[in-house]
Scaffold this active site. Structure first.
Site, mmCIF file in Angstrom:
data_model
loop_
_atom_site.group_PDB
_atom_site.id
_atom_site.type_symbol
_atom_site.label_atom_id
_atom_site.label_comp_id
_atom_site.label_asym_id
_atom_site.label_seq_id
_atom_site.Cartn_x
_atom_site.Cartn_y
_atom_site.Cartn_z
ATOM 1 N N GLY A 43 0.829 -1.206 0.000
ATOM 2 C CA GLY A 43 0.000 0.000 0.000
ATOM 3 C C GLY A 43 0.856 1.245 0.000
ATOM 4 O O GLY A 43 2.048 1.175 -0.311
ATOM 5 N N ASN A 44 0.275 2.378 0.303
ATOM 6 C CA ASN A 44 1.044 3.621 0.370
ATOM 7 C C ASN A 44 0.423 4.559 1.399
ATOM 8 O O ASN A 44 -0.590 4.236 2.009
ATOM 9 C CB ASN A 44 1.137 4.273 -1.015
ATOM 10 C CG ASN A 44 -0.231 4.621 -1.566
ATOM 11 O OD1 ASN A 44 -0.931 5.476 -1.026
ATOM 12 N ND2 ASN A 44 -0.636 3.938 -2.623
ATOM 13 N N ARG A 45 1.053 5.723 1.596
ATOM 14 C CA ARG A 45 0.681 6.601 2.707
ATOM 15 C C ARG A 45 -0.478 7.554 2.414
ATOM 16 O O ARG A 45 -0.779 8.420 3.221
ATOM 17 C CB ARG A 45 1.886 7.453 3.118
ATOM 18 C CG ARG A 45 3.018 6.652 3.701
ATOM 19 C CD ARG A 45 4.098 7.595 4.200
ATOM 20 N NE ARG A 45 5.333 6.891 4.432
ATOM 21 C CZ ARG A 45 5.586 6.177 5.527
ATOM 22 N NH1 ARG A 45 4.684 6.100 6.479
ATOM 23 N NH2 ARG A 45 6.735 5.559 5.657
ATOM 24 N N SER A 46 -1.109 7.442 1.271
ATOM 25 C CA SER A 46 -2.203 8.368 0.964
ATOM 26 C C SER A 46 -3.326 8.261 1.997
ATOM 27 O O SER A 46 -3.782 7.170 2.323
ATOM 28 C CB SER A 46 -2.759 8.041 -0.431
ATOM 29 O OG SER A 46 -3.996 8.682 -0.612
ATOM 30 N N ALA B 72 -3.923 7.600 -5.107
ATOM 31 C CA ALA B 72 -2.527 7.150 -5.160
ATOM 32 C C ALA B 72 -2.575 5.661 -5.488
ATOM 33 O O ALA B 72 -2.588 4.807 -4.596
ATOM 34 C CB ALA B 72 -1.846 7.402 -3.820
#
Ligand code: CTP
Length: 204
Positions: A21-24, A88
């Site tokens: 995943g990512n930090r969005s 994102a």
């Protein structure tokens, strides 16, 4: 106008408990959805997992992976007049999904093979005709050249350039670049104020 907005991160599962995943946080996308509604537009919000409450007046679709996001967006795109690609999206997903939780083995290195995900905004904007398409470019360097490349490659009308510090931030600024040569800085301001400025500039 009826506007499709993508927001939040996507999650690409590895096994039943793990994902890439990512930090969005999704804040910018949700804030843009609110700004669009406030100006009387209709909004379809397709979002990855976030901690946010979607605006009640929006049609809301919750998804998890990039491929689910593309499928949900395709369904709505035909009937929309504009798209704001704020999500994102994970550029890659694990090639294999393990139905069973992957076990730890301290004596072995592990490699995860990745496959490219579809580019949601580029896929939809390709067939946009006269409809309006806006994307974001998250760049860690100065970024204008790269943002303009994305504007052209993805067939966009607008691209909002920001840096990694914008992720999850309360106050941010954006550089808005247009296919018509527009180049202006919005902010620093709250995401609510930035969103209103962005909506006004892109579709009125
Ligand atoms: N985007 C998308 N689908 C993807 C990747 C990006 O819809 N698979 C959209 C984003 O929502 C954003 C724009 O494309 O509006 C640019 O995203 P960004 O992550 O900055 O660029 P990428 O095209 O992924 O390129 P890179 O990560 O190499 O900078």
């Amino acid at each position: 106008m009826r506007v499709l907005v993508t927001a939040g991160p996507t999650r690409e599962p590895l096994d039943p408990v793990r994902f890439l995943g990512n930090r969005s946080s999704g804040r910018m996308g949700y804030s843009i959805a609110r700004a669009l509604l406030a100006r009387g537009h209709e909004v379809i919000l397709v979002s990855g997992p976030t901690a946010l409450k979607p605006p009640k007046a929006a049609t809301f679709e919750q998804v998890e992976t990039a491929r689910q996001m593309l499928a949900a967006c395709r369904k709505h795109w035909k009937a929309c007049d504009a798209i704001f690609g704020v999500a994102a999206v994970a550029d890659y997903r694990p090639a294999k999904f393990s139905k069973r939780k992957l076990k730890r083995n301290p004596n072995e290195d592990r490699c995860i093979e990745l496959l490219p995900n579809p580019d949601i905004l580029a896929t939809l904007a390709r067939s946009k005709g006269r409809r309006v398409a806006l994307g974001f470019a998250l760049e860690s360097g100065a970024g204008k050249k790269e943002a303009l490349r994305k504007l052209k490659d993805k067939n966009l009308d607008w691209i909002a350039l920001n840096g990694p510090e914008a992720q999850g931030a309360e106050v941010a600024s954006l550089r808005l670049l247009g296919a018509d040569g527009t180049d202006c800085v919005l902010g620093p301001a709250s995401k609510a104020v930035l969103s209103r400025a962005l909506v006004r500039a892109a579709i009125g």
